[in-house]
Design a protein around this motif. Structure first.
Motif, PDB file in Angstrom:
ATOM      1  N   TYR A  39       0.850  -1.188   0.000  1.00  0.00           N
ATOM      2  CA  TYR A  39       0.000   0.000   0.000  1.00  0.00           C
ATOM      3  C   TYR A  39       0.881   1.232   0.000  1.00  0.00           C
ATOM      4  O   TYR A  39       2.099   1.139   0.196  1.00  0.00           O
ATOM      5  CB  TYR A  39      -0.903   0.004   1.244  1.00  0.00           C
ATOM      6  N   ASP A  43      -1.922   7.488   1.311  1.00  0.00           N
ATOM      7  CA  ASP A  43      -3.380   7.512   1.268  1.00  0.00           C
ATOM      8  C   ASP A  43      -4.073   6.211   1.658  1.00  0.00           C
ATOM      9  O   ASP A  43      -5.291   6.128   1.598  1.00  0.00           O
ATOM     10  CB  ASP A  43      -3.867   7.937  -0.125  1.00  0.00           C
ATOM     11  N   ALA A  44      -3.323   5.199   2.074  1.00  0.00           N
ATOM     12  CA  ALA A  44      -3.980   3.929   2.392  1.00  0.00           C
ATOM     13  C   ALA A  44      -3.479   3.262   3.669  1.00  0.00           C
ATOM     14  O   ALA A  44      -3.757   2.089   3.892  1.00  0.00           O
ATOM     15  CB  ALA A  44      -3.831   2.970   1.211  1.00  0.00           C
ATOM     16  N   TYR A  47      -6.428   1.973   5.910  1.00  0.00           N
ATOM     17  CA  TYR A  47      -7.117   0.851   5.264  1.00  0.00           C
ATOM     18  C   TYR A  47      -6.262  -0.418   5.364  1.00  0.00           C
ATOM     19  O   TYR A  47      -6.764  -1.489   5.707  1.00  0.00           O
ATOM     20  CB  TYR A  47      -7.397   1.190   3.802  1.00  0.00           C
ATOM     21  N   VAL A  92      -3.145  -2.742  -2.317  1.00  0.00           N
ATOM     22  CA  VAL A  92      -4.169  -1.715  -2.160  1.00  0.00           C
ATOM     23  C   VAL A  92      -3.854  -0.671  -3.228  1.00  0.00           C
ATOM     24  O   VAL A  92      -2.966   0.164  -3.062  1.00  0.00           O
ATOM     25  CB  VAL A  92      -4.178  -1.108  -0.743  1.00  0.00           C
ATOM     26  N   SER A  94      -4.355   2.253  -4.585  1.00  0.00           N
ATOM     27  CA  SER A  94      -4.814   3.634  -4.422  1.00  0.00           C
ATOM     28  C   SER A  94      -4.043   4.548  -5.377  1.00  0.00           C
ATOM     29  O   SER A  94      -3.049   4.127  -5.983  1.00  0.00           O
ATOM     30  CB  SER A  94      -4.559   4.071  -2.979  1.00  0.00           C
ATOM     31  N   ASP A 121      -8.802  -2.512  -5.849  1.00  0.00           N
ATOM     32  CA  ASP A 121      -8.740  -1.498  -6.891  1.00  0.00           C
ATOM     33  C   ASP A 121      -9.501  -0.255  -6.434  1.00  0.00           C
ATOM     34  O   ASP A 121     -10.720  -0.273  -6.332  1.00  0.00           O
ATOM     35  CB  ASP A 121      -9.355  -2.079  -8.165  1.00  0.00           C
ATOM     36  N   VAL A 122      -8.770   0.812  -6.169  1.00  0.00           N
ATOM     37  CA  VAL A 122      -9.386   2.049  -5.702  1.00  0.00           C
ATOM     38  C   VAL A 122      -9.720   2.913  -6.916  1.00  0.00           C
ATOM     39  O   VAL A 122      -8.866   3.613  -7.461  1.00  0.00           O
ATOM     40  CB  VAL A 122      -8.480   2.810  -4.721  1.00  0.00           C
ATOM     41  N   GLU A 123     -10.965   2.789  -7.358  1.00  0.00           N
ATOM     42  CA  GLU A 123     -11.507   3.577  -8.468  1.00  0.00           C
ATOM     43  C   GLU A 123     -10.632   3.548  -9.715  1.00  0.00           C
ATOM     44  O   GLU A 123     -10.487   4.549 -10.412  1.00  0.00           O
ATOM     45  CB  GLU A 123     -11.769   5.014  -8.013  1.00  0.00           C
ATOM     46  N   ALA A 125      -7.376   3.361 -10.073  1.00  0.00           N
ATOM     47  CA  ALA A 125      -6.166   4.179  -9.991  1.00  0.00           C
ATOM     48  C   ALA A 125      -4.974   3.549 -10.713  1.00  0.00           C
ATOM     49  O   ALA A 125      -4.101   4.258 -11.208  1.00  0.00           O
ATOM     50  CB  ALA A 125      -5.808   4.444  -8.530  1.00  0.00           C
ATOM     51  N   ALA A 146     -12.774   5.693  -3.227  1.00  0.00           N
ATOM     52  CA  ALA A 146     -11.682   6.353  -2.495  1.00  0.00           C
ATOM     53  C   ALA A 146     -12.104   6.665  -1.058  1.00  0.00           C
ATOM     54  O   ALA A 146     -11.277   6.640  -0.149  1.00  0.00           O
ATOM     55  CB  ALA A 146     -11.246   7.618  -3.222  1.00  0.00           C
ATOM     56  N   LEU A 149     -11.072   4.290   1.845  1.00  0.00           N
ATOM     57  CA  LEU A 149      -9.704   4.225   2.365  1.00  0.00           C
ATOM     58  C   LEU A 149      -9.600   4.847   3.746  1.00  0.00           C
ATOM     59  O   LEU A 149      -8.741   4.478   4.523  1.00  0.00           O
ATOM     60  CB  LEU A 149      -8.721   4.931   1.417  1.00  0.00           C
TER      61      LEU A 149
END
Length: 150
Positions: A39, A43-44, A47, A92, A94, A121-123, A125, A146, A149
């Motif tokens: 990660y 930003d993660a 999470y 992760v 992100s 899968d964060v949107e 990314a 997002a 997270l």
């Protein structure tokens, strides 16, 4: 395929007896963790830690390098060893991971030794990253927003 839900708050689990903790520690030292969580701290972090906590409650040993190594362009040998000896990689994905050379290196290193990769899968990314498309070929993924997270 089941997904791991991250609870908002749960009562603390009873700690394992000292002998059990010692045996679990020896097993991880000799054979690695079940899951290595890759990660981006940017930003993660929360999470990744919550995911590791949930996996641990399910008796799955998870490794998250939260404070063990300083962030930087090169990965320390001990972290690479933990990655290579883990049975599965959870990425992760992100926006921070998409921009991270370390995340790309972790996927590349793990992919040379093992192909059990799960992507959060964060949107989308990671969709435009070459290292993601070439190393992870249609592996399992769970798409999250997002906002999840935090």
């Amino acid at each position: 395929m089941s997904s791991v839900s991250i609870p908002a708050a749960e009562p603390a689990a009873r700690p394992a007896p000292p002998r059990r903790r010692a045996l679990d520690g020896a097993r991880r030292f000799l054979f690695g963790h079940d899951v290595f969580i890759s990660y981006a701290r940017a930003d993660a972090l929360e999470y990744a830690q919550a995911l590791a906590d949930q996996l641990t409650r399910e008796r799955i040993s998870a490794y998250v390098d939260q404070l063990g190594t300083p962030p930087g362009p090169t990965m320390p040998p001990l972290l690479l060893l933990r990655l290579r000896t883990s049975s599965m990689l959870v990425l992760v994905g992100s926006p921070g991971a998409a921009a991270s050379a370390a995340a790309a290196e972790e996927v590349d290193t793990f992919g040379r030794h093992n192909n059990r990769v799960f992507v959060v899968d964060v949107e989308g990314a990671l969709d435009g990253r070459d290292w993601y498309r070439t190393r992870i070929r249609g592996g399992p993924a769970r798409r999250v927003a997002a906002a999840e997270l935090a």
